[in-house]
Design an enzyme around this catalytic site. Sequence first.
Site, PDB file in Angstrom:
ATOM      1  N   ASP A  12      -5.105   6.991  -0.466  1.00 14.02           N
ATOM      2  CA  ASP A  12      -4.901   6.173   0.726  1.00 14.02           C
ATOM      3  C   ASP A  12      -6.210   5.467   1.061  1.00 14.02           C
ATOM      4  OD1 ASP A  12      -3.714   5.074   2.939  1.00 14.02           O
ATOM      5  OD2 ASP A  12      -3.672   6.915   4.121  1.00 14.02           O
ATOM      6  N   ASP A 106      -1.938  -0.413   0.287  1.00 13.90           N
ATOM      7  CA  ASP A 106      -3.115   0.442   0.442  1.00 13.90           C
ATOM      8  C   ASP A 106      -2.900   1.916   0.129  1.00 13.90           C
ATOM      9  OD1 ASP A 106      -1.480   0.777   2.635  1.00 13.90           O
ATOM     10  OD2 ASP A 106      -3.097   0.841   4.095  1.00 13.90           O
ATOM     11  N   GLU A 107      -1.747   2.295  -0.398  1.00 11.79           N
ATOM     12  CA  GLU A 107      -1.566   3.709  -0.753  1.00 11.79           C
ATOM     13  C   GLU A 107      -0.574   3.868  -1.895  1.00 11.79           C
ATOM     14  OE1 GLU A 107       0.484   6.312   2.052  1.00 11.79           O
ATOM     15  OE2 GLU A 107       1.123   4.569   3.201  1.00 11.79           O
TER      16      GLU A 107
END
Length: 361
Positions: A12, A106-107
């Site tokens: 993350d 983003d993860e």
Amino acid sequence: MGLQSRKIIHIDMDAFFASVEQLDNPALRGKPIAVGGSSKRGVVSAASYEARKFGVRSAMSSITAKKLCSELIFVKSRFDRYKEISRKIRAIFLEYTDLVEPLSLDEAYLDVTKNKKDMDSASSIAKEIRARIYKETGLTASAGISINKFIAKIASDYHKPNGQKTVSPDEVEDFLEQLEIKKFYGVGKVTTQKMYSLGIFTGYDLKQKSLAFLERNFGKSGAYYYNAVRGIHHSEVKPNRIRKSVGAERTFAENITSEVYMLEKLTHIAEELELRLKKGKIAGKTITLKIKYSTFATQTRSKTLVYFIASKDLILENAKALLYQEKLTDSVRLLGISLSNLNTEKEEKKQPEYIQLSFKF
């Protein structure tokens, strides 16, 4: 515990959008910034850690954010830039395993049970990936490492920013029993309060409840909670995972009856949904309005358009039409809007099969 060990990493990025803005503009470093619009109807899509100290959070209205932090600097979103960096990060993941399941820009989850580097330690892989991300992008990432996606995702939040936590197979039971119920993935604010009212404050408390009790109080989610607290979560990392729908919803502090007030709420929800759609460059043809009444009865109203939509104006226009489609039967505690029949569905491919192997964790 008799659990079959997979090695799952959840990576993350730390305050991704805000961190990119601070990376590209040194004048913003160390300052409280919010990515999003500063207008009356604006919504925060990301907040720097400096802003988070004041309580500023994503999906918060810009007005509320400004009240919490008078020094807050608003920065316009640049999704092309975020996507460019996201592609670089994804390329790093793929050097270690093909089993990468992105959740957003983003993860992502990575299954490294069997990996391209023949590394035994998933913790070492996560550390190496995080170092690579920092070297190649200048950004920091946090990681959670465990036997399944559920625990890995919870663990990745433990040492943020720029940290990692491993929950090995022999630690899973104690980790979950000691975990605060509000930290369980899938337990939101409303469910947390319901858990509290039933005397469930930790994983240990949850574990004492029977499957029948949990299903009686939480419906279909009961079995999920029953299994999750026992470390049972069989969902595989799916590299070609295609979203079937994208939605946003709000539960209100007080039940509302005024349709005018509901329209105001729908405006904020449409803005939030637009941000999520832009984030993934997604559009949809079928719009659904979800209405949960004070009695907890849920109603959905849908319509399918002949064209794809993604803008808040078109989302709101169609959501309003659905709201006025028929009379409300009671006061309302939750409203939600979702888009399905997405422009991504044609990309879906058959998932690759793979064998789960057990190694030293």
